[in-house]
Motif scaffolding. Sequence first.
Motif: not given
Length: 179
Positions: A73-86
Amino acid sequence: RYAGAFVARHEAAAGELLVANTDISQRRDVLGAPLLVPDLGGERALYSHHAYALRPTAGGEGWREYLYFALQDERFRARAAGFATGTTVLALPRDALLGHAVVVPPAAVRAAFVRAVGPLLARIEGGQAQADTLAGLRDALRPRLLRGELDGAAARLFPDEVAEETGAAITAAGAAARG
């Protein structure tokens, strides 16, 4: 086949749900992407520290399939992108998964969902297995064709690829043969 040492918790059976927790592309396409482990003919797969295994422990059947789609779902995909570190390799912390809210459907709804998507997932897996087989056949035949070890009938199996890869070489060979 891998024959070295491994940690038992990094084994995954067919149908288990894995989620990518690293992405070297910097585009965040892979980060958080779910995967249902394909059937490997009864063999178990191994996964590395670059993936999480989601193993629901309660609530009955159907969670893996349900979560597989929920994580696309696009909401999780956006969440994953927002949580990206590194900076060079993006990482997805566990909190991005564990803190993601998912609607909890009743067991009967989950069972109906699995009955609906189960055949579709099986067709996808079968299609991928067939594509892998055909790609292997193509890769095995192409060198023999290019070396002239197969007749022109084989060229009709993969006309676009043969034309693209051999291009002028086929034309030149044909011209030389004619005279």
